[in-house]
Design a protein around this motif. Structure first.
Motif, PDB file in Angstrom:
ATOM      1  N   LYS A 136      33.365   1.009  33.279  1.00 51.16           N
ATOM      2  CA  LYS A 136      34.520   1.844  32.919  1.00 51.16           C
ATOM      3  C   LYS A 136      35.463   1.135  31.962  1.00 51.16           C
TER       4      LYS A 136
ATOM      5  N   ILE B 294      34.091  12.875  28.723  1.00 49.85           N
ATOM      6  CA  ILE B 294      33.442  11.580  28.947  1.00 49.85           C
ATOM      7  C   ILE B 294      34.296  10.709  29.861  1.00 49.85           C
TER       8      ILE B 294
ATOM      9  N   GLY C  34      27.577   6.369  27.953  1.00 50.70           N
ATOM     10  CA  GLY C  34      27.382   5.958  29.335  1.00 50.70           C
ATOM     11  C   GLY C  34      26.261   4.959  29.497  1.00 50.70           C
ATOM     12  N   THR C  35      25.219   5.121  28.684  1.00 52.98           N
ATOM     13  CA  THR C  35      24.096   4.183  28.727  1.00 52.98           C
ATOM     14  C   THR C  35      24.473   2.842  28.114  1.00 52.98           C
TER      15      THR C  35
ATOM     16  N   PRO D 114      28.109   1.159  30.595  1.00 54.77           N
ATOM     17  CA  PRO D 114      28.187   1.692  31.963  1.00 54.77           C
ATOM     18  C   PRO D 114      29.458   1.284  32.693  1.00 54.77           C
TER      19      PRO D 114
ATOM     20  N   ALA E 265      28.215  11.632  25.512  1.00 50.69           N
ATOM     21  CA  ALA E 265      28.531  11.083  26.835  1.00 50.69           C
ATOM     22  C   ALA E 265      27.356  10.266  27.375  1.00 50.69           C
ATOM     23  N   THR E 266      26.163  10.800  27.213  1.00 51.97           N
ATOM     24  CA  THR E 266      24.978  10.079  27.690  1.00 51.97           C
ATOM     25  C   THR E 266      24.789   8.771  26.929  1.00 51.97           C
TER      26      THR E 266
ATOM     27  N   LEU F 249      33.949   0.868  28.516  1.00 51.82           N
ATOM     28  CA  LEU F 249      33.969   2.183  27.876  1.00 51.82           C
ATOM     29  C   LEU F 249      35.347   2.491  27.308  1.00 51.82           C
TER      30      LEU F 249
ATOM     31  N   ALA G 103      34.725  12.037  33.423  1.00 53.16           N
ATOM     32  CA  ALA G 103      33.543  11.788  34.263  1.00 53.16           C
ATOM     33  C   ALA G 103      33.582  10.421  34.932  1.00 53.16           C
ATOM     34  N   VAL G 104      34.317   9.476  34.354  1.00 49.44           N
ATOM     35  CA  VAL G 104      34.415   8.138  34.965  1.00 49.44           C
ATOM     36  C   VAL G 104      35.713   7.974  35.758  1.00 49.44           C
TER      37      VAL G 104
END
Length: 431
Positions: free
Chosen positions: A320, A354, A314-315, A318, A310-311, A323, A357-358
């Motif tokens: 949505k 993941i 996400g990096t 960023p 996820a990190t 992703l 979280a968004v």
């Protein structure tokens, strides 16, 4: 620890090691590298068995058994006849009747290959006898058979629900209705376009439909009514709160036995041992995958794999939308090389947190995931539906793969709409 596990699974799969064994071996890699890691052989066995100790998973073998009983009982023929009666004389009517039959049969079997086999065995020879090209007929059934995992009840929906919190089986079933119908409509549009472009033997088609019309609507409807009632009883019972999905699976088995043995009499008591044996052989590999995937998932949690991935994502992405595009492309590729069951059991616990979280609803993502993986049923090298259709027709798999491209394009267009318009999945759920 995470990298050696993932590399181990990939290498073992490339060596054609069965997926259940690959997951089992990969689960023990962290302990082999570090004897102090708190996951030894006893923990592996404990987690494998606990993964099977679930009321939800009981529904899977029952739906498998029900689908096989329906296939042996020639239920697909009854469904096809009623749809042919109403739309058979329309341009592309009989190919469209095949798609609708797959929609209804998918609501009985919950399996894409089972839908392809049951509907294809009856409809492909009929379409060819009426002047349709063999490759087109086989490709149509192979693609439409994929609706078996999208239209509820769906085995992949059950697996996803067992792997992801916040996505109940009932919600997944309800959410799959509109996406399944939209994909079915898109496939029918392609079938109509193809028939108008290449022409149809209207005399043969009208003669076939005339036979059904001569029987009369009441006779045809009565003959098909028991088959049509099956998904209504199963889904209506779940949505009406009369029984749980697992209880619905048991009801499905009993209902399919009654109508096949005593109503249609297309199945004999002496056939039941073969039916049970086929159901057991079909479910056994799924059983081992569920067990080892549970242990594998536990190790992933202990190594904090979801957080790490996820990190990283996400990096790197960023945004949505970016992703979601990356995840969906990844799922499409996975579907080409991995069967739906292990793909869901391995990836759903990682990817669902993941996307949640968004701000993506876990039920919506479940529909997205299953629809993505369903494309894998018609894409080599796995392409289970292609192999089933190829076995039925002796048409080479790669020839079928080329023929399904227009259908796949329509499927993907609807998939994009499902991804970016959440209400397609969630409107009936009320989320």
């Amino acid at each position: 620890m995470l990298a050696p596990m993932l590399i181990g699974v990939l290498v073992l799969m490339l060596l054609a090691v069965p997926i259940s064994i690959s997951l089992g071996i990969a689960s023990m890699i962290p302990f082999a590298l570090n004897p102090g890691f708190a996951f030894d052989a006893s923990m592996f066995l404990r987690n494998s068995l606990s993964g099977l100790n679930s009321t939800i998973t009981i529904a899977i073998p029952l739906f498998v058994l029900s689908g096989i009983i329906m296939a042996k009982g020639k239920i697909s023929e009854k469904l096809f006849n009623i749809f042919s009666y109403f739309i058979g004389n329309m341009p592309g009517g009989l190919p469209c009747a095949v798609v609708v039959t797959c929609l209804f049969y998918g609501a009985i079997s919950g399996s894409a290959p089972a839908t392809t086999a049951a509907v294809g065995a009856m409809t492909i020879p009929l379409l060819v006898s009426l002047g349709y090209e063999l490759q087109f007929s086989a490709a149509l059934v192979a693609v439409a058979g994929g609706l078996g995992v999208i239209i509820p009840p769906s085995i992949p929906f059950i697996l996803y629900s067992s792997a992801v919190s916040g996505a109940s089986v009932g919600s997944m079933f309800i959410a799959g209705i509109i996406p399944g119908l939209l994909i079915g409509a898109a496939l029918m549009a392609v079938a109509v376009w193809y028939c108008k472009k290449h022409g149809e033997d209207t005399q043969k088609i009208q003669a076939h439909v005339r036979v059904l019309h001569d029987k009369g609507l009441v006779a045809v409807l009565l003959d098909s009514s028991w088959a049509l009632l099956s998904p209504i009883i199963i889904l209506g019972g779940i949505y009406g709160g009369f029984f749980t999905p697992t209880e619905a699976a048991a009801v499905s088995v009993i209902y399919s036995l009654i109508i096949s043995l005593f109503v249609y009499r297309t199945l004999k008591l002496r056939d039941l041992m073969d039916v049970f044996a086929e159901a057991a052989s079909t479910y056994a590999p799924i059983l081992f995958i569920i067990a080892t995937a549970s242990a594998f998932g536990r190790v992933l949690t202990m190594t904090q794999a979801p957080q790490i991935i996820a990190t990283t994502l996400g990096t790197a992405f960023p945004n949505k939308i970016a992703l979601m595009i990356v995840i969906n492309l990844f799922l499409l590729i996975v579907g080409m090389f991995m069967d739906t069951t292990p793909a869901i059991l391995i990836l759903a616990p990682i990817l669902a947190p993941i996307v949640t979280a968004v701000g993506i609803n876990p039920v919506h993502f479940g529909i997205i995931m299953v629809c993505n993986l369903a494309v894998g049923f018609i894409t080599p090298p796995i392409g289970n539906n292609l192999y089933v259709a190829s076995t039925l027709t002796k048409v080479p798999v790669m020839s079928l793969a080329k023929k399904v491209l227009p259908f796949m394009a329509a499927f993907l267009i609807v998939l994009v709409a499902i991804i970016f318009i959440p209400q397609i999945s969630l409107v009936l759920v009320g989320a």
